[in-house]
Design a protein around this motif. Sequence first.
Motif, short mmCIF file in Angstrom:
data_model
loop_
_atom_site.label_atom_id
_atom_site.label_comp_id
_atom_site.label_asym_id
_atom_site.label_seq_id
_atom_site.Cartn_x
_atom_site.Cartn_y
_atom_site.Cartn_z
N SER A 173 0.80 -1.22 0.00
CA SER A 173 0.00 0.00 0.00
C SER A 173 0.84 1.27 0.00
O SER A 173 0.31 2.36 -0.14
CB SER A 173 -0.92 0.02 1.22
N ASP A 310 -9.82 4.77 0.03
CA ASP A 310 -8.81 4.80 -1.03
C ASP A 310 -8.83 6.18 -1.68
O ASP A 310 -9.89 6.71 -1.99
CB ASP A 310 -9.10 3.74 -2.09
N PRO A 319 -3.91 3.54 -1.25
CA PRO A 319 -4.87 2.66 -0.60
C PRO A 319 -5.15 3.12 0.83
O PRO A 319 -4.25 3.62 1.52
CB PRO A 319 -4.16 1.30 -0.58
N PHE B 268 -3.05 -0.70 -4.71
CA PHE B 268 -1.69 -0.18 -4.65
C PHE B 268 -1.54 1.02 -5.58
O PHE B 268 -2.41 1.30 -6.39
CB PHE B 268 -0.67 -1.27 -4.95
#
Lengths: 433, 272
Positions: A173, A310, A319, B268
């Motif tokens: 992340s 997010d 994220p 991501f």
Amino acid sequence: MISRLARWFDSRLGAASFARKSIDKVFPDHWSFMLGEVALFSFIVLVGSGIFLALFFNASETKVVYEGSYHALKGVQMSAAYRSALEISFDVRAGLFMRQLHHWAALIFLGAIMAHMLRIFFTGAFRRPREINWVIGVTLLLLAIFNDFTGYSVPDDLLSGTGLRIAYSVLLSIPFIGDWLAFIMFGGNVPTQVTISRLYGLHVVIPFIILAILTIHLMILWRQKHTNCPGPGRSNQRIVGSRLWPVYSTKFVGLFFLVFGAISALAGLIEINPIWLYGPFNADSVSSGSQPDWYIIWLEGALRLFPSSDLSIAGHTVPGLFFPGVLMPLFMFGIIYFWPYIEAKVTGDHSVHHVLQPPASNPVRTAIGFGALTYLLVLVVAGSQDVAAVAASTQVDTLRTALRILVFVAPVAVGLTAYFISRLVRKSDAGAA
Amino acid sequence: MIKAVCSLVVSIAAAAAFLVFYWNDMGTASLGVSLALAVAGAGAGLVFWAHDLMRDEEISEDRGSLASTEEEIETFLESFTTGEKKIARRKVLGWMIGSAAGLLGLGSISLIRSLGRSPLPVLFQTVWRPGTRLVTPDGNPVPATIEQGTMMTVFPEGNVNATASQTILIRVDESKLRLPPGRSNWAPGGFLAFSKICTHAGCPVAQFEKTVNILLCPCHQSAFDVLRGAAVVGGPAGRPLPQLPLYVDSDGFLRARGDFSQHPGPEFWNRS
Ligand code: FES
């Protein structure tokens, strides 16, 4: 005999004068000063039991079919790592005892480090000249947490596999470099063929780093000498206690055996981490009510409480996991690391201190400490909110909302209470004196 | 004195017991208890000994000063600067040593590149292709006859170990579906397929509450509304579970129309 030995060493190393000063060294006595020793002793037990386990453990993800003596898993496909952990538990004589000894020692190691750190914090023992050992101590705590996590993960059971997957996602992340970081750490998209062997390699190497840093920690302690609790005859100039030889050293060795004994009793009587019940790791299952070990639960709790969030930035994503999983712990440990400097800066107190403060005599610090502990405690509850919701027979949603409020309100409330109680105690102490 | 003696007697007896237990393979509890008594007995013996026999008076001692005298510091600095000047006379050599060391440092850090391959295509890849048949973990194809309210885990045919492609198959009442626009033909007969990897932190989304048609992730309790294309309705997950479009082939088995609606798994930075 002793005299000959002493002469032998002295003629080669000139050690007599140093040794004389050392055995005459004065050590203050207080029960809370033993917490660090407990950590040191459990580290010794950890290393000893770890060497035993290393002789049997096989850090390989090659798939095998279990044919060992634990009936419930006969014929089940699993990794060779998990099979060797089962063998240690069921087929190696004293193997299960050693595994439990290792696990209990690890938990006590971490618990003792944290208790030691709280003692240092609440009594102001980190103030000049000991800031340097505070920073080293926090580093040791981080290494210990990380190494506990690697050790917890290597048996490749279902419970720890869940933790690994979450750790991978947290790394993933991180903005810009997360995907590379996660792939470099785990060798690919988890689960991979190299995860267990990498973690195991780290698990074996990190104790050497801990040992090196621990040695520095103790050398600095030796050089700076202990603090004293406040009392008659204690001041920044004088140290009060008993000599290292023979009383303190005898107690020290005695305490080591007592700690070792306590860990052995736990290991013999209280089952811990029964990996055979969790089953082998399997990418499409998860054990329900799954929770990480307690020392990392607060982080899990933060992941559960942080709202869905997010962020999109110019075609990229930050994220939501990044904030509670990476930023929050970084921020928290940043404050912990620099606490001695922050406090000195704010109070303007840069002078040398060798006498401890009772917590009540510094209400602001005590309030901050209790606030921080409360914050962590709320996160720990959140880390088991599914279990807690069942126990309290409410909905997870209700509980989560309550905890989201509590995580802000409770630390402030507890901190203020601690502040006012400290002031009352301080006042009544001043009145009594 | 008597306490120390008693403790050490316990210690010796327990140590003997430990040997007996170990050689007869008597199990964890007996090993733990005997070892505990043996070492703790010795420990208690030592502590009592220290307390009773060696009663030590409290000693008060001068701490001394940690810092050196100003003079010592001066002499050190002098020696150091003398040496420093000698080094500084040859600036170029210093620079060259510095750059060699720096480059070698970069070289050794670069080695970590060996630890992982490039993540980018991999993180978007699954093995679902147009026409891939859905199979159970045992490899059996899934007929379009299973009942409403069932949930099962399915894989692409021939790839039951492809973890990134693991999928949940659920059958719901078709008339209740409120899928996002453009997905009208993705759920024939009320068959819905979603990536099983939670979009929060990658746990398998394993719980289906069929009365409310909600999928629950056991890890951090994210909740996904199945009827609305697994939109997030609770908990920390940031986006819906990617949906796998389905059709029923002429033999009555379920097949994929193509890949997931988005990449599966946790989010991501590089998602584009
Ligand atoms: S992984 Fe599913 S909620 Fe966190």
